[in-house]
Design an enzyme around this catalytic site. Sequence first.
Site, mmCIF file in Angstrom:
data_model
loop_
_atom_site.group_PDB
_atom_site.id
_atom_site.type_symbol
_atom_site.label_atom_id
_atom_site.label_comp_id
_atom_site.label_asym_id
_atom_site.label_seq_id
_atom_site.Cartn_x
_atom_site.Cartn_y
_atom_site.Cartn_z
ATOM 1 N N LYS A 66 0.735 -1.110 -0.024
ATOM 2 C CA LYS A 66 -0.067 -0.205 -0.022
ATOM 3 C C LYS A 66 0.920 1.239 -0.130
ATOM 4 O O LYS A 66 0.329 2.336 -0.255
ATOM 5 C CB LYS A 66 -0.916 0.167 1.291
ATOM 6 C CG LYS A 66 -2.193 -0.967 1.228
ATOM 7 C CD LYS A 66 -3.252 -0.500 0.519
ATOM 8 C CE LYS A 66 -4.306 -1.438 0.576
ATOM 9 N NZ LYS A 66 -5.617 -0.942 -0.422
ATOM 10 N N THR A 69 -7.905 9.577 4.811
ATOM 11 C CA THR A 69 -8.390 8.336 4.018
ATOM 12 C C THR A 69 -9.017 7.599 5.021
ATOM 13 O O THR A 69 -9.089 7.789 6.184
ATOM 14 C CB THR A 69 -7.022 7.459 3.594
ATOM 15 O OG1 THR A 69 -7.428 6.584 2.605
ATOM 16 C CG2 THR A 69 -6.160 7.314 4.630
ATOM 17 N N SER A 83 -8.551 -0.281 6.789
ATOM 18 C CA SER A 83 -8.739 -1.240 7.992
ATOM 19 C C SER A 83 -7.279 -1.339 8.504
ATOM 20 O O SER A 83 -7.212 -2.176 9.479
ATOM 21 C CB SER A 83 -9.203 -2.485 7.562
ATOM 22 O OG SER A 83 -8.303 -3.011 6.568
ATOM 23 N N ASN A 129 -3.523 -1.298 6.538
ATOM 24 C CA ASN A 129 -2.374 -1.336 5.727
ATOM 25 C C ASN A 129 -2.431 -0.009 4.792
ATOM 26 O O ASN A 129 -1.109 0.749 4.678
ATOM 27 C CB ASN A 129 -2.082 -2.480 4.773
ATOM 28 C CG ASN A 129 -1.842 -3.550 5.449
ATOM 29 O OD1 ASN A 129 -1.274 -3.605 6.509
ATOM 30 N ND2 ASN A 129 -2.116 -5.022 4.935
ATOM 31 N N GLU A 181 -9.655 -13.968 -4.253
ATOM 32 C CA GLU A 181 -10.294 -13.425 -3.051
ATOM 33 C C GLU A 181 -10.932 -14.506 -1.943
ATOM 34 O O GLU A 181 -10.867 -15.725 -2.415
ATOM 35 C CB GLU A 181 -11.749 -12.746 -3.573
ATOM 36 C CG GLU A 181 -11.779 -11.606 -4.257
ATOM 37 C CD GLU A 181 -13.213 -11.217 -4.460
ATOM 38 O OE1 GLU A 181 -13.539 -10.212 -4.126
ATOM 39 O OE2 GLU A 181 -13.894 -12.032 -5.157
ATOM 40 N N ALA A 227 -15.356 -13.015 1.202
ATOM 41 C CA ALA A 227 -15.414 -11.619 0.709
ATOM 42 C C ALA A 227 -15.367 -12.013 -0.945
ATOM 43 O O ALA A 227 -14.668 -11.187 -1.499
ATOM 44 C CB ALA A 227 -14.192 -10.906 1.184
ATOM 45 N N ASP A 284 -17.016 -10.876 -3.428
ATOM 46 C CA ASP A 284 -17.835 -9.923 -4.180
ATOM 47 C C ASP A 284 -17.193 -9.779 -5.722
ATOM 48 O O ASP A 284 -18.319 -9.835 -6.644
ATOM 49 C CB ASP A 284 -17.981 -8.436 -3.686
ATOM 50 C CG ASP A 284 -16.482 -7.950 -3.417
ATOM 51 O OD1 ASP A 284 -16.171 -7.248 -4.402
ATOM 52 O OD2 ASP A 284 -15.951 -8.260 -2.525
ATOM 53 N N ASN A 344 1.745 -7.622 8.246
ATOM 54 C CA ASN A 344 1.292 -7.113 9.474
ATOM 55 C C ASN A 344 0.331 -8.000 10.267
ATOM 56 O O ASN A 344 -0.742 -8.049 9.909
ATOM 57 C CB ASN A 344 0.634 -5.751 8.976
ATOM 58 C CG ASN A 344 1.743 -4.626 8.519
ATOM 59 O OD1 ASN A 344 2.685 -4.572 9.294
ATOM 60 N ND2 ASN A 344 1.189 -3.996 7.757
#
Length: 328
Positions: free
Chosen positions: A55, A77, A80, A82, A204, A208, A210, A310
């Site tokens: 990121k 911004t 969650s 990163n 994915e 999750a 989608d 992380n």
Amino acid sequence: MTADSPLVSLADLRAAAERIAGTCLRTPVVPLVAPDGRVPFAVKAEGLQPTGAFKLRGATNAVALLDDEQRRAGVVTHSSGNHAQAVAYAAHAAGVRATIVIPETAPAIKVAATRRWGAEIVMVAPSERHARAEKIAAETGAELIPPYDDARVIAGQGTVGLEVVEQVPDLGTVVVPVSGGGLVSGIAAAVKALRPDVRVVAVEPELAGDLAEGWAAGERRVWSVEDTSRTVADGLRTDSVGVLNWEHITAYVDDVVTVSEEEILAAVGVVVRGARLVVEPSGAVAAAAVLAGRVGGGAGTTVAIASGANIDPSLLAALVGTQDQTVV
């Protein structure tokens, strides 16, 4: 990106690479060695970035593109973890004030890491993160740096793709984890511009999924935050890919697959043992797809993007200590 096309161009990607060179690492591609000595695929080690995830590339590119007035007003911004750390770090390095809206469900380790770069932290319910960031931007004049649905961010993340093409001459497939789609959008744009023969596969968590659902239906889909929050891959809990990201994905990505929670957790241990790299569950999703046989062998080297490192130390110790050493 041009007036005729919203998609990032090779020129955009190369310009981003120059802007971020002083802040972001050119991360290595590391072979994953199986217990029997085989090397079934390689891993791009984005967890080695100063903030522990890819990121930082997009955030650094976006901050570098601020004009003087925007720099004075600061940035805001929502994330969650990163992207939160990335914007806080990039803003700190540039001497710009940053406000970060973080959902209350974010891991404490990521919240603490964001605070250390001097950003102002605003904790909210997961469903409120977008609206609160937009409200802060409207009230303060701060420049909103979205986590993924932004050409500046996509171009920065796409520098991963530029590097992979240069680092792996016999590249056959690039496997990329997906949440909002910034990473896969940028990587796919870079890879297809330089090596259109190389396959790009998006991955994915099933919980999750989608994008996988939208890919099958031929239209972008949105899931509830309650649904996507079920996955252990906390960096991949976004309710949908972005609008601009969907355009990149449908233009450049070859396939979308999903992996189970069990496969994600098992992959963490396999990557740590086989590639000697720390990886968080979100960062192990691409490797999980290869290990589960969801990505076809094909010609050339397969590279799984290990997007972040992380992870809570206790979870890491538990997963590395498991005995499942199955490697395809």
